[in-house]
Write a protein that holds these residues in place. Structure first.
Motif, PDB file in Angstrom:
ATOM      1  N   THR A   1       1.044  -1.429  -0.043  1.00 10.67           N
ATOM      2  CA  THR A   1      -0.083   0.014  -0.111  1.00 10.67           C
ATOM      3  C   THR A   1       0.647   1.424   0.074  1.00 10.67           C
ATOM      4  OG1 THR A   1      -1.705  -1.150   1.292  1.00 10.67           O
ATOM      5  CG2 THR A   1      -1.721   1.275   1.043  1.00 10.67           C
TER       6      THR A   1
ATOM      7  N   LYS B   1       2.472   1.689  -3.541  1.00 11.98           N
ATOM      8  CA  LYS B   1       1.540   2.114  -4.466  1.00 11.98           C
ATOM      9  C   LYS B   1       1.013   3.740  -4.144  1.00 11.98           C
ATOM     10  CE  LYS B   1      -0.554  -2.284  -5.400  1.00 11.98           C
ATOM     11  NZ  LYS B   1      -1.449  -3.075  -5.030  1.00 11.98           N
ATOM     12  N   GLN B   2       0.956   4.156  -3.002  1.00 11.47           N
ATOM     13  CA  GLN B   2       0.771   5.448  -2.538  1.00 11.47           C
ATOM     14  C   GLN B   2       1.752   6.330  -2.949  1.00 11.47           C
ATOM     15  OE1 GLN B   2      -2.067   6.694  -0.927  1.00 11.47           O
ATOM     16  NE2 GLN B   2      -1.323   8.602  -1.224  1.00 11.47           N
ATOM     17  N   SER B   3       3.145   5.817  -2.683  1.00 13.19           N
ATOM     18  CA  SER B   3       3.996   6.766  -3.053  1.00 13.19           C
ATOM     19  C   SER B   3       4.227   6.844  -4.648  1.00 13.19           C
ATOM     20  CB  SER B   3       5.441   6.274  -2.484  1.00 13.19           C
ATOM     21  OG  SER B   3       5.549   6.051  -1.544  1.00 13.19           O
TER      22      SER B   3
ATOM     23  N   GLY C   1      -0.041   7.404  -5.999  1.00 14.83           N
ATOM     24  CA  GLY C   1      -0.928   8.477  -5.032  1.00 14.83           C
ATOM     25  C   GLY C   1      -2.209   7.853  -4.557  1.00 14.83           C
ATOM     26  N   PHE C   2      -2.278   6.464  -4.914  1.00 17.15           N
ATOM     27  CA  PHE C   2      -3.557   5.851  -4.294  1.00 17.15           C
ATOM     28  C   PHE C   2      -3.007   4.337  -3.871  1.00 17.15           C
ATOM     29  CE2 PHE C   2      -7.122   3.031  -5.673  1.00 17.15           C
ATOM     30  CZ  PHE C   2      -7.972   3.231  -4.590  1.00 17.15           C
ATOM     31  N   GLY C   3      -3.206   4.145  -2.523  1.00 13.73           N
ATOM     32  CA  GLY C   3      -2.644   2.894  -2.115  1.00 13.73           C
ATOM     33  C   GLY C   3      -3.302   1.479  -2.586  1.00 13.73           C
TER      34      GLY C   3
ATOM     35  N   CYS D   1       9.662   4.588  -3.985  1.00  9.02           N
ATOM     36  CA  CYS D   1       9.097   4.597  -2.468  1.00  9.02           C
ATOM     37  C   CYS D   1      10.299   4.809  -1.598  1.00  9.02           C
ATOM     38  CB  CYS D   1       8.421   3.594  -2.002  1.00  9.02           C
ATOM     39  SG  CYS D   1       7.673   3.440  -0.625  1.00  9.02           S
TER      40      CYS D   1
END
Length: 162
Positions: free
Chosen positions: A104, A107-109, A112-114, A148
């Motif tokens: 998560t 993906k967030q890094s 922008g969406f985990g 990340c």
């Protein structure tokens, strides 16, 4: 700083290497370590030696690896954990401390969406790094792990986690 990112798997493992200078990211290398589906002990050896060879050649300064995703299949989760252990051991053998990141967080890094899917991760890798040839999904995921780490490692150094 040169960062190696690893997306562990017991059959195929993605590896991605980037160089970071300030806010600039540059693609260096991506690869897949494929073990096949033979004897599990031999597959672990292939993972260790394959990653060791890449580390020896590219000489990264820092390493990051995606945490094990816990699935419903306990046997698969255990095998993935052992594969991850072989990869962490290869990094340690070369003097690299390994920073772990959850899927998560990776993906967030990058997206922008985990909960982004693999296509979204692959698209962002193409946009951010412009790799010279197409990246297999697992190699794109490994490059995302490296990105990340590039985004989070300065803060972790400040708080003393690396």
């Amino acid at each position: 700083m040169r960062i190696i990112g690893v997306d562990p798997g017991s059959v195929k493992t993605g590896v991605g290497i980037i160089d970071v200078q300030g806010n600039h990211l540059r693609h260096v290398h991506h690869a897949m370590i494929r073990t096949g589906k033979g004897d599990f002990d031999e597959r672990l050896h292939i993972l260790f030696s394959g990653l060791s060879e890449i580390i020896s050649h590219f000489k990264p300064d820092s390493a990051a690896i995606e945490d094990v995703f816990v699935s419903k299949n306990v046997s698969s989760a255990l095998k993935l954990g052992q594969a991850r252990g072989a990869l962490v051991a290869a990094c340690g053998y070369h003097g690299l401390r390994v920073a772990p990141y959850s899927p998560t967080m990776v993906k967030q890094s990058v997206v922008g969406f985990g909960r982004a899917d693999k296509d979204q991760v692959g698209h962002m890798i193409r946009m951010l790094l412009h790799p010279p040839e197409p990246c297999p999904e697992d190699a794109a995921d490994a490059l995302a792990v490296a990105i990340c780490h590039a985004h989070h490692s300065p803060m972790q150094k400040i708080v003393g986690k690396i």
